[in-house]
Design a protein around this motif. Sequence first.
Motif, short mmCIF file in Angstrom:
data_model
loop_
_atom_site.label_atom_id
_atom_site.label_comp_id
_atom_site.label_asym_id
_atom_site.label_seq_id
_atom_site.Cartn_x
_atom_site.Cartn_y
_atom_site.Cartn_z
N UNK A 180 0.85 -1.18 0.00
CA UNK A 180 0.00 0.00 0.00
C UNK A 180 0.89 1.24 0.00
N UNK A 181 0.25 2.41 -0.03
CA UNK A 181 1.02 3.66 0.07
C UNK A 181 1.21 4.31 -1.29
N UNK A 182 2.43 4.73 -1.56
CA UNK A 182 2.76 5.41 -2.80
C UNK A 182 4.01 4.76 -3.40
N UNK A 183 4.31 5.03 -4.69
CA UNK A 183 5.51 4.42 -5.29
C UNK A 183 6.79 4.79 -4.56
N UNK A 184 6.81 5.99 -3.93
CA UNK A 184 8.04 6.46 -3.30
C UNK A 184 8.20 5.93 -1.88
N UNK A 185 7.08 5.59 -1.26
CA UNK A 185 7.15 5.02 0.09
C UNK A 185 5.98 4.07 0.25
N UNK A 186 6.23 2.80 -0.08
CA UNK A 186 5.16 1.82 0.05
C UNK A 186 5.35 1.02 1.33
#
Length: 707
Positions: A180-186
């Motif tokens: 989950x999260x974002x590509x830069x901080x999953x």
Amino acid sequence: MDCTQRTKHIWGTAYSQCQLKFVNFESHENRNAHETEGLSNQHLVVRRGKPFKVTLLFRTQTWHPHRESLVLEVWLGNRSEMIPVQFSEERYDPHSWSAKIYPGDVHSQSASVHICSPVQSSVALYHLVLHIETRQSRRSYRVGAFVLLCNPWLKDDPVYIPLDAQIQEYIKSDYGVVYMGTPHRNTSRPWSFGQYEPGVLEACLKLLEVSPQHLRDQNRDYNCRADPVYLSRVICAMVNCKDDLGILKGKWQGSYKDGVNPSEWSGSADILHRWVSSNCSPVRYGQCWVFASVLCTVMRVLGIPSRVVTVFNAAHDGDGNVKIEEYYSSTGEKLNLSKDSIWNFHVWVECWMRRGDLGAEFDGWQVVDPTPQEKSAGVYWCGPSPVVAIRQRCLGAPYDTSFVYASVDADVVKLILQGGKEVGRELDTESVGQLIYTKSIGSDTPEDLTGTYKGKKGKTRSSTFMLPYSAGFSSVYHSGSLSPGGMSPGLKVSLSIDGVPSVGESISMCVTVTNQSSSPRLLTEHLNAQIKEFNSNPEQSFWKTQKEVRIKPGEVLTLHHSIPPSEYESVLAGDDIVNVAVVISDVRTEERFLATQEFNIGSPRIAIEIEGGDSIQMNKEHTAQVSFINTFTKALDVAALTVEGSGLLQGKHEARLVLLQPGNKIEKTVTIVATSAGTKLLMATFSHSNSTRVVSRSFHKVSVTAA
């Protein structure tokens, strides 16, 4: 099974000399041979195309094979097939039912029969009848039922998957990880698929029995259930409740008080049990990772290799043009003006199967997405869509390949508006489907699937870039293009987030402006931050700033900004996603340049420790210690630490403190008892009255072995 007490005489009153007394379904031997141990305590569970053994015990009279024939009758719904029991050592015919007795399997008062189904039998609960026949009579017995599943071990089965490590991970493992999260901080979130929990297999069969396809035409449904393409499509629709008696009701905003917040689920078994016990009323509530994880459970139970997949920056292309439009104000605020959207992450399932309807080139992993987004042929289901068709851009391949392709490879047009008019735009060909992850085989680390989905678009692919706006010119340019009139844009703008922000820390950002022209410029910088849900556009801004700056020809200007905790702590909690955008405008030329970033903010840690280690024995008491230390700079009012775990704890266990001072600890000790073998999860959450949301959530994996 004692046939004296449970036998119904189906045919007349004639008697043969031999009578059936008892049937032994050889459960232990069959479950080991068919890799179904633990799937059900109620039924024998076997796999299609592979023989299973049934031992018949007769009464005092000896069975005489030459005078008395055995005929098995297999019932599915209201149709049946007769299977004469033969003495033979020949190979099984993969296309028809057969029943054989081998030499040495007949004794004075018993016989062992080996029954084999066709390799493409329907997945279902079957009933078995035995007829003992002579020339003058027939005596019939209902001897029991068995469940037939797909067989990924068998080459002729359309779900055959070649490597044993794949079988272990995508069929037998009851534990997964959702990214989950974002590509830069999953972030990774464990999930208990729970296929070995009591009642889960029966819930999966119930799901098929109450589907619209079965209720509309039982015989057709049973016939079609041999095909994993059909099975995956029906189950996909049944996981959500939009069109049927499905399992989960979706909800993405507002209050969850009349159900369960989707973020609180950690396993499929609890959801399936609730659905069955409520007489097929939908369980409230699910979001994409919940829908996908439950679908993965059902598919693994039925024998179809499956895995949960996360697409970061997944496009929701509502109008089918494979383009997503996003709108920003001239001060950098993202606007809710588009029906399309970019989900920071979206979770679906890949199922492994042959595609006899399409040809061998489309065999392998197929996308099946149960989250109800858009209707397909009038129903909220999506897939199976071949991953290879997505990569090769065969957008007409069934099912729903065009929609799935857009999810991973759409272009994004970002427009800047002022007074309702477009004053700038950017084309982004890279961010959608930027990263695609699934759990690695035998490890919690992610496997990167991006390359299996994304090939060449038929055009030059590029990084995000900027185009200046010129009145009346609305074409979209690719990287390296000149602005209208042949002029270079002259400015290059980028935005970056420093480090990995966590709750209680300042959020530091850096805007970099490069003047590529030969003239000095007077610029206005507008920087804006908004909280957003992972699947929708942002809410209103919680922080903004602006200032004028001058930049010399060829100069690279670095502008640093910081949002202190006091500016966001009333609206942000752990793992929340923030949209930050900067608009740089040239005061003289009125050119505008946009750069954006989205990131999720980290949450403070909850410690979970199990006395004696993370491997425990079933039905034995073990102690778990859960604790949270206040790392904030201020005291927290009415702090609550909650612990729960399906298959380990009954209900929720909570510790509360009226005031939790900085640096102090809140802790809870619980006694866990595992009710079944496999991988279980303990979940702990921390909240306090200063915030309306859960501040931190942690999961802990527990491996349970049979005592």
